[in-house]
Every structure is written in C-alpha cells, then in structure tokens.
Scaffold this motif. Structure first.
Motif, PDB file in Angstrom:
ATOM      1  N   TYR A   1      88.601  41.958 -25.269  1.00 43.96           N
ATOM      2  CA  TYR A   1      88.877  41.535 -23.839  1.00 43.96           C
ATOM      3  C   TYR A   1      89.059  40.017 -23.710  1.00 43.96           C
ATOM      4  CZ  TYR A   1      87.238  41.124 -18.886  1.00 43.96           C
ATOM      5  OH  TYR A   1      86.957  40.785 -17.483  1.00 43.96           O
ATOM      6  N   TRP A   2      88.434  39.101 -24.485  1.00 42.29           N
ATOM      7  CA  TRP A   2      88.701  37.700 -24.023  1.00 42.29           C
ATOM      8  C   TRP A   2      89.835  37.277 -24.512  1.00 42.29           C
ATOM      9  CZ3 TRP A   2      84.594  37.191 -21.363  1.00 42.29           C
ATOM     10  CH2 TRP A   2      83.475  37.407 -21.741  1.00 42.29           C
ATOM     11  N   PRO A   3      90.650  37.881 -25.443  1.00 45.36           N
ATOM     12  CA  PRO A   3      91.924  37.472 -25.421  1.00 45.36           C
ATOM     13  C   PRO A   3      92.980  37.603 -24.373  1.00 45.36           C
ATOM     14  CG  PRO A   3      91.381  38.569 -27.536  1.00 45.36           C
ATOM     15  CD  PRO A   3      90.443  38.833 -26.482  1.00 45.36           C
ATOM     16  N   LEU A   4      92.713  38.308 -23.405  1.00 50.08           N
ATOM     17  CA  LEU A   4      93.280  38.537 -22.216  1.00 50.08           C
ATOM     18  C   LEU A   4      93.100  37.232 -21.278  1.00 50.08           C
ATOM     19  CD1 LEU A   4      92.557  42.179 -21.327  1.00 50.08           C
ATOM     20  CD2 LEU A   4      94.570  41.418 -22.299  1.00 50.08           C
ATOM     21  N   GLY A   5      92.068  36.794 -21.367  1.00 54.25           N
ATOM     22  CA  GLY A   5      91.667  35.579 -20.736  1.00 54.25           C
ATOM     23  C   GLY A   5      92.528  34.292 -21.326  1.00 54.25           C
ATOM     24  N   ALA A   6      93.031  34.440 -22.769  1.00 56.18           N
ATOM     25  CA  ALA A   6      93.696  33.205 -23.275  1.00 56.18           C
ATOM     26  C   ALA A   6      94.993  33.277 -22.433  1.00 56.18           C
ATOM     27  CB  ALA A   6      93.831  33.533 -24.758  1.00 56.18           C
ATOM     28  N   ILE A   7      95.599  34.613 -22.568  1.00 56.50           N
ATOM     29  CA  ILE A   7      96.728  34.646 -21.857  1.00 56.50           C
ATOM     30  C   ILE A   7      97.079  34.064 -20.402  1.00 56.50           C
ATOM     31  CG2 ILE A   7      98.572  36.378 -20.932  1.00 56.50           C
ATOM     32  CD1 ILE A   7      97.686  38.291 -23.250  1.00 56.50           C
ATOM     33  N   ALA A   8      95.835  34.640 -19.527  1.00 51.45           N
ATOM     34  CA  ALA A   8      95.517  34.109 -18.179  1.00 51.45           C
ATOM     35  C   ALA A   8      95.477  32.373 -18.270  1.00 51.45           C
ATOM     36  CB  ALA A   8      94.614  34.824 -17.570  1.00 51.45           C
ATOM     37  N   ALA A   9      94.788  32.015 -19.105  1.00 52.52           N
ATOM     38  CA  ALA A   9      94.430  30.466 -19.256  1.00 52.52           C
ATOM     39  C   ALA A   9      96.004  29.710 -19.466  1.00 52.52           C
ATOM     40  CB  ALA A   9      93.524  30.234 -20.382  1.00 52.52           C
ATOM     41  N   TYR A  10      96.898  30.222 -20.197  1.00 53.45           N
ATOM     42  CA  TYR A  10      98.128  29.698 -20.530  1.00 53.45           C
ATOM     43  C   TYR A  10      99.085  29.764 -19.454  1.00 53.45           C
ATOM     44  CZ  TYR A  10      96.822  28.259 -25.289  1.00 53.45           C
ATOM     45  OH  TYR A  10      96.379  27.408 -26.066  1.00 53.45           O
TER      46      TYR A  10
ATOM     47  N   TYR B   1      90.795  46.415 -12.689  1.00 50.28           N
ATOM     48  CA  TYR B   1      90.914  47.431 -14.226  1.00 50.28           C
ATOM     49  C   TYR B   1      92.350  47.557 -14.562  1.00 50.28           C
ATOM     50  CZ  TYR B   1      92.054  51.253 -11.066  1.00 50.28           C
ATOM     51  OH  TYR B   1      92.682  52.074 -10.158  1.00 50.28           O
ATOM     52  N   ARG B   2      93.491  47.029 -13.990  1.00 47.63           N
ATOM     53  CA  ARG B   2      94.635  47.015 -14.397  1.00 47.63           C
ATOM     54  C   ARG B   2      95.181  45.771 -14.806  1.00 47.63           C
ATOM     55  NH1 ARG B   2      97.849  47.914  -9.614  1.00 47.63           N
ATOM     56  NH2 ARG B   2      96.001  46.812  -8.338  1.00 47.63           N
TER      57      ARG B   2
ATOM     58  N   SER C   1      94.117  34.068 -14.157  1.00 48.52           N
ATOM     59  CA  SER C   1      95.052  32.824 -14.109  1.00 48.52           C
ATOM     60  C   SER C   1      94.512  31.988 -12.728  1.00 48.52           C
ATOM     61  CB  SER C   1      96.501  32.952 -14.150  1.00 48.52           C
ATOM     62  OG  SER C   1      96.736  33.701 -13.120  1.00 48.52           O
ATOM     63  N   ARG C   2      94.306  32.711 -11.699  1.00 48.72           N
ATOM     64  CA  ARG C   2      93.950  31.808 -10.402  1.00 48.72           C
ATOM     65  C   ARG C   2      92.810  31.107 -10.473  1.00 48.72           C
ATOM     66  NH1 ARG C   2      91.228  33.476  -6.098  1.00 48.72           N
ATOM     67  NH2 ARG C   2      91.531  35.562  -6.394  1.00 48.72           N
ATOM     68  N   TRP C   3      91.821  32.078 -10.990  1.00 43.46           N
ATOM     69  CA  TRP C   3      90.430  31.324 -11.378  1.00 43.46           C
ATOM     70  C   TRP C   3      90.342  30.359 -12.250  1.00 43.46           C
ATOM     71  CZ3 TRP C   3      87.165  36.377 -12.186  1.00 43.46           C
ATOM     72  CH2 TRP C   3      87.297  37.247 -11.104  1.00 43.46           C
ATOM     73  N   LEU C   4      91.195  30.255 -13.241  1.00 46.93           N
ATOM     74  CA  LEU C   4      91.188  29.202 -14.413  1.00 46.93           C
ATOM     75  C   LEU C   4      91.923  27.968 -13.809  1.00 46.93           C
ATOM     76  CD1 LEU C   4      91.531  31.250 -17.643  1.00 46.93           C
ATOM     77  CD2 LEU C   4      89.401  30.007 -16.856  1.00 46.93           C
ATOM     78  N   LYS C   5      93.122  28.214 -13.211  1.00 45.94           N
ATOM     79  CA  LYS C   5      93.828  27.262 -12.313  1.00 45.94           C
ATOM     80  C   LYS C   5      92.838  26.358 -11.448  1.00 45.94           C
ATOM     81  CE  LYS C   5      96.762  28.738  -9.289  1.00 45.94           C
ATOM     82  NZ  LYS C   5      97.978  28.952  -8.890  1.00 45.94           N
ATOM     83  N   GLY C   6      92.166  27.248 -10.924  1.00 40.98           N
ATOM     84  CA  GLY C   6      91.262  26.567  -9.844  1.00 40.98           C
ATOM     85  C   GLY C   6      90.179  25.753 -10.240  1.00 40.98           C
ATOM     86  N   TYR C   7      89.735  26.246 -11.630  1.00 40.95           N
ATOM     87  CA  TYR C   7      88.581  25.603 -12.193  1.00 40.95           C
ATOM     88  C   TYR C   7      89.218  24.408 -12.670  1.00 40.95           C
ATOM     89  CZ  TYR C   7      84.661  28.559 -12.737  1.00 40.95           C
ATOM     90  OH  TYR C   7      83.392  29.224 -12.568  1.00 40.95           O
ATOM     91  N   ALA C   8      90.373  24.268 -13.130  1.00 41.17           N
ATOM     92  CA  ALA C   8      91.230  22.977 -13.639  1.00 41.17           C
ATOM     93  C   ALA C   8      91.504  22.147 -12.414  1.00 41.17           C
ATOM     94  CB  ALA C   8      92.698  23.510 -14.251  1.00 41.17           C
ATOM     95  N   VAL C   9      91.875  22.677 -11.321  1.00 38.25           N
ATOM     96  CA  VAL C   9      92.068  21.821 -10.178  1.00 38.25           C
ATOM     97  C   VAL C   9      90.719  21.010  -9.606  1.00 38.25           C
ATOM     98  CG1 VAL C   9      92.570  21.800  -7.716  1.00 38.25           C
ATOM     99  CG2 VAL C   9      94.139  22.797  -9.529  1.00 38.25           C
TER     100      VAL C   9
ATOM    101  N   ILE D   1      95.209  39.682 -15.391  1.00 40.16           N
ATOM    102  CA  ILE D   1      95.746  38.519 -15.775  1.00 40.16           C
ATOM    103  C   ILE D   1      96.025  37.530 -14.541  1.00 40.16           C
ATOM    104  CG2 ILE D   1      97.442  37.320 -16.844  1.00 40.16           C
ATOM    105  CD1 ILE D   1      97.471  39.602 -18.758  1.00 40.16           C
ATOM    106  N   LYS D   2      96.614  37.884 -13.574  1.00 44.96           N
ATOM    107  CA  LYS D   2      96.852  37.287 -12.501  1.00 44.96           C
ATOM    108  C   LYS D   2      95.558  36.591 -11.631  1.00 44.96           C
ATOM    109  CE  LYS D   2     101.341  39.132 -11.133  1.00 44.96           C
ATOM    110  NZ  LYS D   2     102.022  39.955 -10.221  1.00 44.96           N
ATOM    111  N   GLN D   3      94.722  37.604 -11.463  1.00 48.45           N
ATOM    112  CA  GLN D   3      93.514  37.221 -10.905  1.00 48.45           C
ATOM    113  C   GLN D   3      92.853  35.957 -11.895  1.00 48.45           C
ATOM    114  OE1 GLN D   3      89.860  39.549 -10.838  1.00 48.45           O
ATOM    115  NE2 GLN D   3      89.906  39.659  -8.720  1.00 48.45           N
TER     116      GLN D   3
END
Length: 654
Positions: free
Chosen positions: A593-602, A471-472, A481-489, A477-479
């Motif tokens: 909430y979804w825009p936070l995912g955009a930050i994590a994605a980049y 919830y922080r 970004s790891r998930w999305l990085k793993g999806y890309a990999v 964002i760090k968590q």
C-alpha cells in the motif's frame, strides 16, 4: 433611544412609540394572536432555561410557529412597521460604505433614504441601539423597519458578495499564508530555481549527492520511527480514561448550552446530499442551538439542484460561494464563517456520519477545558473497509494515525495537524487568527500549526465519525497527492522564518513540526531509494554501494527493519482499538500500500511547481453505508437559495 419608522407606503401601518419598549412578552403576544398555544409556550420557556437562545428562535426551530408569525408578533410588540425585502429591495448604493460583517452580526441592512432619514431593516427590535450607533451619520437620522432575518442576510449577500468573496481569499494573515509564494511571479519561480540548483549539483557530483540524500533519509526515517515508538509507549502507559468522556469535568446540568455552528462544504456531492441531511437531522443536540450551513459553489449545478429539491430542517441555511479563479474548501469556509452565530464552529464533510451525541461531547470538553484549548478533534473511521484491499489498508492507516500517533503527539505536547472534518473551534479564536488559508490545499494541517503559533492547543475528544474510505486507485492517488502537496506547502510557508517558528513553537514543537511534515514527505519520496538499497543489501553487486561507510549502511538497514516492525505493531493495536480484528490478517498488505503513496508524492512534487493551489476533488457516494442514519421527520422548510451577484439583486433557480 432611536425613533421608529414613520408610516409609509412600504410598511404595514402600526402605531409606533419612540424606541423599543415591549409592552408584552413575545410569547404572550403569540398566544393572544392565536399563533401559539400555551402548552407549547410553556415547553419553550422550559427549554430556554437550559439554552443560550432567544425564545422566538426556539419556537421557530421546534416548528411551533412560522417566521411570519414571529415577525408579526415583533411588529405588534415594538410598534415597528414591516417590509418585504424581496418585494421592495434595498436602495442601490447604500452598502458602498457599510461593513457587511457588522450588518450580519446585527442582522441589519440599510433599506431606503427618506428625506433626511436612513431606514434600516432589522430582524429584532432589541438591536436598535447598537444599529443606531453603527449607522450613525451627520447626514441622516436612523429609523427602523422589521424584516425577516433570512431576507436581511440575502440582501447583504446580494449587495456585498463580491467583496466578501475577495475577503475570503485573504482572511489568513499574509505573513502566515502560502498565497505569496504560490503566485507564479514569486513562489513558483523560487521553487524552480531551488529545484534546478539541486539537479545541477547532483549532475556535477552524483555520488556525493546520493550520499547526502541517504544520510538525510536515515535521519528523517529515524526521527519518524522514534515518534512512533514514543506514541506506542504513551499509548500503552496512558490511563484508559485519558480522553474518555468521564475524564472531562462534567458541566453543571443547569448551565445553559451554547449555540453551535456547523459548516458543511459541498462540491459535486449530489450523490450523498440526502444521507447527509439525514445525518444532520439525527444529531442529539437541541435544534434551536444548531446553526448548520451548507456551503456550495455557485457553478455546482447538480449539488445546487439536489439541495434545492430537498426538505431542509429550519436550522439549515444554504450559502452560495461566488465564483472565483480559486476554488478550494478553505476559501468556501472563510466565506461562510461570518454567517455563523455559534460560539463553537465545527466542520463536517459531505459523507460524514457522526455519532448522534458528538456535539454534546464536544461542548462538554470545550467548556470545561482551559481557555488555551481552542480546538478539539474527534476520531475518523470508515463504514466500507470490506470494499477491497485499498479500503482495508486505508482504514488501518487512519486507525494508526488517530489511535496511536496523534494521541502520542498530544501527550508529547507537539502541535496536532488537524483533520478536515470532525474538528470544532472556539469561534472567537478562529476569527482572531484569521480563519483558514484559502490557498492551502491542506488547510486543516496548516491551521493546527497556526493555532500553536498563536499559543493555543488542540485536544482529541473521544467521539467517532464514520466516513467512506477512498478505495479506488486513481482517486486515492489524487487525494494523497493533494495531501502531500499541502504538507509541502505548509512546511515551506512556516519555514520562511525558521527563527520565528522556533520562538512560537519552542524546541519540542519545532522538531515535532519537522518530523510530522518533512518526515512524512521524505518517507514517501525516498521509497524508490529504499528499494535500491534493499537490492544492494541482499547481495547484488553495485559499485556505488562500496563507497558508503559501513556504519551508515548498517544503520540504514536497521532503521528500515525497525520502522516496518513498529508500523506493523501500531497497525495491530489500532485494529484492536477500532474493534476491527478481521483487518489484522490484511496488515502485511500495507507493504504494498505504501508504494502508492510514493507515486502520489512524486505527482505532488510536480504540482507544487505547476499548480500549487489546485484542489483534487474526491468523489463520494460510490459505496453504500451498511448502517444508514434513520430517516428524519418530513415537516421541513423548502430552502430559498440566493445566488451572489456583484451588482445587487438576487436570483432563484427554477
């Protein structure tokens, strides 16, 4: 049949007969020695009728005897001498040409060479024939001595941890692992070249590049929308008992229950260690059939200290993963997998609070399902959604994923991207396909695809695990970004050979793979463009807007509107399914909430080029569980933690 160990200064003197021919049952031996009363023996024998476990292990797990009592009884029964591997360690060099994994399976370790005889420490006389075959040599005859199984495992670790740590990095087949392209000399260079090429083309013709990008986003968004629509439809039309426990064929109650191993990787989890142990102690499954491994990193001093001072159940073992440049959860689990003894292997995270009867449901499902069902996954929910608006949205997002999308994916026959917890495997299949990819930071999603490529399926099982919602803002964002990085990999790894992937998954699975992985990445990365197009659609004069075909613009706007409507409907259904109706007024917050995912994605895109295998650790234990697990009984064993060393020996923390 192998001969027994002759009398020596390192053994307790026992009369020995050749081979293993027990003269008296082990239970009777314990009763005669006064270590066990007859009532407890009768109880253990009754338990054994329904448990796939040896009587001695049942007695130990129920705290009816100590490991010293059992080893003494086995020594008297077999005529074999005893050795203490802590006082008399193995002779250096004996493991040089020995398979440590075979030693683990047999609970055997080479101890001494005495003349022309190789003395092997074993934990159970019943394995003597197998050990003789495994250790057969033209140079030595094989003799045996009894030692505690825990000491044997510690000896194997002390002598072979370096090799086993390296094996944990490369257990996954190279052709299906991301470890090649994540190396700077190969993968990162290739990615940089592709990225520079895209930037170059976009700079030469930005308008055409934008049109191509918009068309791709339209296709990806439409495909994701269709998948959600189908998931909603199947969710609405499927029978209510589709995955309910009563829909699974019940096993004959007289069938013996199997052993289940549980891996719990821990890294900087000292804050939740106590509640985790309470949750494990509350599991409604026979203790003798549980094999729980707490998997810790060698340099995680705080968690090591917390576990070292804890009272552990006799079914819990602490494994220390040797230091390495690669520090990921899948590497830790690969290291621990050979130590598991269960025919089913499950994964829990440190903050998990599973339903007490969860393992029974899993066992029922796997043992009654077809053999190609290699894995089952439970549902995840959170105990702290009231923490703030991020926690509420996080809870809604997970409910949509598990209660709507994954059920639709399962019904469509598309491979399921697994979660990192509350997932259970048939152990032999997990080993056959190479365990986890140690270099992939979303090893769970990758493993779901790899299971499908080998012809296996995963199914959802109606059982729930409570977790702590992240919830922080920055940790979220760090968590993500790891998930999305793993999806890309994961997408890049399996798409190295698209034709082979298509052959393995079929058209349905292949297209589903693109939507689930590439579609998820596209939806987050395209959010800034969505905002620009919304501004243009609302009437703001933009010169480039006029260059797009009107049909594409209309389709784009319609897909965006429909996509949001489908998402909101999915969220309402999911909130109802998890019985959290108070979350429904918060559903509009998902739009923020979804825009936070955009930050994590980049951020993830940047890390793909710089550190593709870096694991962003999410801290747990900052939120209080409103319904903590009841305390477990205090009659437990203190853990002895063995630290892996590259040159043999062992250390125990102060």
């Amino acid at each position: 049949m192998a001969a027994v160990l002759p009398l020596s200064a390192h053994t307790r003197r026992r009369s020995a007969a050749p081979g293993y021919a027990p003269r008296i049952r082990i239970g009777d031996e314990l009763v005669q020695a006064g270590a066990l009363n007859e009532a407890r023996l009768r109880d253990a024998l009754e338990d054994q009728k329904l448990q796939d476990q040896k009587l001695g292990r049942i007695l130990l797990a129920n705290r009816f005897i100590s490991d010293e009592d059992l080893l003494d009884a086995l020594s008297r029964q077999s005529g074999l001498g005893r050795i203490d591997l802590n006082e008399s360690p193995c002779e250096p060099g004996l493991f040089r040409h020995i398979d440590p994994y075979l030693c683990l399976r047999l609970e055997a370790a080479p101890w001494r060479v005495v003349g022309d005889k190789l003395v092997v420490a074993i934990g159970n006389p019943e394995v003597s024939e197998d050990v003789t075959a495994a250790f057969a040599s033209d140079l030595h005859q094989i003799r045996f001595a009894l030692a505690k199984p825990a000491d044997i495992r510690e000896t194997i670790i002390a002598n072979c941890s370096g090799r086993m740590g390296l094996d944990a990095k490369i257990r996954c087949p190279e052709a299906l692992s991301c470890r090649l392209w994540t190396r700077k000399t190969q993968g990162s260079l290739w990615l940089r070249m592709v990225g520079l090429a895209i930037i170059g083309v976009s700079a030469l013709s930005p308008l055409h590049a934008l049109q191509v990008l918009m068309l791709w986003i339209l296709v990806a968004n439409s495909a994701t929308m269709v998948l959600r629509l189908v998931a909603l439809f199947t969710r609405a039309t499927r029978p209510s008992s589709d995955i309910a426990p009563e829909n699974v064929a019940r096993l004959d109650p007289r069938v013996k229950l199997p052993r289940v191993s549980i891996l719990v990787p821990l890294f900087r989890e000292e804050a939740v260690a106590e509640s985790l142990l309470a949750a494990l102690g509350a599991m409604d499954y026979p203790a003798p059939l549980l094999d729980i491994k707490l998997v810790l990193e060698e340099d995680d001093e705080k968690t090591l200290a917390a576990v070292a001072h804890a009272d552990l159940l006799p079914t819990v073992e602490v494994l220390i993963v040797p230091n390495d440049g690669l520090k990921t959860k899948p590497r830790a689990m690969n290291y621990a997998l050979p130590f598991c003894v269960g025919e089913i292997v499950g994964i829990y995270d440190a903050e998990d609070r599973p339903e007490p009867d969860q393992i029974r449901k899993v066992v029922d499902h796997l043992r009654s399902a077809p053999r190609d069902v290699a894995c089952v996954q439970g549902f995840l929910d959170f105990y702290n959604p009231r923490e703030n608006w991020i926690a509420r949205c996080f809870t809604l997002e997970y409910a949509i994923w598990f209660r709507v999308i994954l059920l639709g994916v399962q019904r469509l026959g598309i491979p399921i991207p697994l979660g990192g917890t509350t997932v259970f495997f048939r152990r032999d299949i997990l080993e056959r396909i190479g365990g986890w990819d140690a270099h992939n930071v979303t090893e769970d999603a990758d493993l779901g695809m790899r299971l499908a490529r080998f012809g296996y399926r995963c199914e959802m099982v109606e059982t729930e695990t409570m977790e702590e919602a992240n919830y922080r803002l920055l940790p979220w964002i760090k968590q993500r970004s790891r998930w999305l990085k793993g999806y890309a990999v994961t997408w890049t790894t399996h798409m190295r050979t698209p034709r082979a992937l298509l052959r393995d998954l079929g058209w349905r699975g292949f297209l589903g793979f693109q939507v689930l992985f590439l579609g998820a990445l596209t939806s987050y990365l395209s959010l800034p463009l969505f905002w620009v197009i919304w501004v243009g659609a609302t009437g703001l004069d933009m010169s480039f807007w006029q260059t797009f075909p009107r049909g594409i613009l209309v389709a784009f706007v319609v897909s965006m509107v429909l996509g949001q409507i489908i998402m909101l409907v999915s969220a309402m259904i999911a909130a109802r399914d998890i019985k959290r109706l108070y979350l429904i007024p918060w559903i509009p917050c998902l739009l923020a909430y979804w825009p936070l995912g955009a930050i994590a994605a980049y951020r993830a895109v940047g890390e793909i080029f710089s550190r593709p295998s870096y694991w962003h650790k999410t801290e747990h234990g900052r939120s209080v569980d409103p319904a903590p697990v009841s305390a477990v009984p205090k009659q437990r064993f203190k853990p002895r933690i063995v630290w892996p060393l590259s040159e043999g020996g062992s250390q125990t923390p102060d």
